[in-house]
Design an enzyme around this catalytic site. Sequence first.
Site: not given
Ligand code: NOJ
Length: 495
Positions: A143, A397, A98, A330, A328, A188
């Site tokens: 992006h 992500e 990606r 985390y 995405n 995002e």
């Molecule tokens: C989200 C983003 O899409 C990416 O650009 C960023 O580096 C990562 N998360 C980590 O923060």
Amino acid sequence: MITKEVWLICIMLSTSLATTINVSRFPKDFMFGTATASYQVEGGWNEDGKGENIWDEVTHRVPSPIVDNSTGDVACDSYHKYKEDVAMLKHLRVNHYRFSLSWSRILPTGFNNKINPIGIAYYKNLIKELRDNNIEPLVTIFHWDTPQPLENLGGWTNELIIDRFVDYAKVVFENFGDDITYWLTFNEPRQTCSQGYGSKQKAPLVDSPGIGEYLCAHNVLKAHAKAWHLYDEKFRNVQKGKVGMAIDTAWFEPDTNSTEDVDAAERLQQFNHGWYARPLTIGDYPEQMKKVIAERSALQGFSQSRLPQFTQDEIKYLKDTLDYLGLNYYTTNMALDADDKRIDVISYDADAEVNTYQKDEWPKSSSSWLRVVPWGLRKTLNWIKNTYGDIPIIITENGISEDGSSLEDETRVNYYQQHLSSVKDAIDDGVNVFGFTAWSLMDNFEWLRGYTEHFGLYHVDFASPDRTRTPKESVEYFKNVIQYGCVLGNSTCDN
Ligand code: NOJ
């Protein structure tokens, strides 16, 4: 360097101590990949006719808003080293890569009056190199790097940008579409809008809380829908691709099982994920958002809600414009209904009327916002299915940062093992997840945090003019996961 045997024992031990790992095998056609984004890796910021974008502008400000005063002028130098990047991907045996296109490299002014042939050639070469190595390109059209000339006119808060984005999308569909199956219009958008226009946490650092982010989102959503319809009408028959969006969210776990906290957690998920995904699936903004923002706006003396409204025609036009959903994920936050509604505060954060915190027992990373909570991913995936139905989902992500001091990144190996296990749990629950993308292929420019937070499977030496790439221990682990389709990274998984 520790030996492979010790390494595997460490993984098994950490596994048995931390959490129950799902050792059933991933489906045969499950897609594993890694991700990057243009501004974070390419460099070549003013080479071969590229125009200026908002990150060029912000990183060149004096004083610099970036913690280590760095820029993405060179970054990982992928503009020159893309073949090395593809060799790394090949070593990992990923199914897909990606990456994002730089709008200003393709259309230097942001408008389609001038197409930069060298910019087009760069991405054609990258795509060819990927295809020659059997790697599926997964392309993010935007992006975060808005062309500066469009930003000068208000960027994503000015509806002029909707048609400019569609012009840009048309150029990229025409030029690359024959080789692309998976498109993502936006990455995002919540960060673009709430951090870029509602606070100063991302370029363009426009601080218009409670207003800017909603205008931005309204235009992003319309731009996505228009690009989707363009693809659907003019390109889909021949190119046979799919157009989705990478939407980020954390999981929000109710702090207690009181109705107030359960509703608060749901409301916050709607403010995060629903803000973008609901208009594009069910149609229109989440009811919770419409209600609370209208009520607060009235109490604050506005004559209309700060959340713009879609007309009935627009709702129809937006609905069902996601062929698949990128997620995405985390981390997770605990959520509780805010006692103090802070009516005097005009902001997206205050509008949700939810307080959040993270538990001390959750392991930390190098990023203040990111603690390790793998079960949140399974819950998020199930929430998406329960909310929008059986939409195909790819994790676009997932990853963890460290300080870059060691190539022995056990924390990353553990993080991936636990999160992949959580994805497998969700698949077993019946969620339609068809792929997983690790952020990131390599260390790169982490926005306002510069080069201080390292998310890469590969280490990059930013002090060296060669930007030397070196595999961290997680490369070996991720490669084995892909080879065996198994989170243990060996052949012992259940079939
Ligand atoms: C989200 C983003 O899409 C990416 O650009 C960023 O580096 C990562 N998360 C980590 O923060």
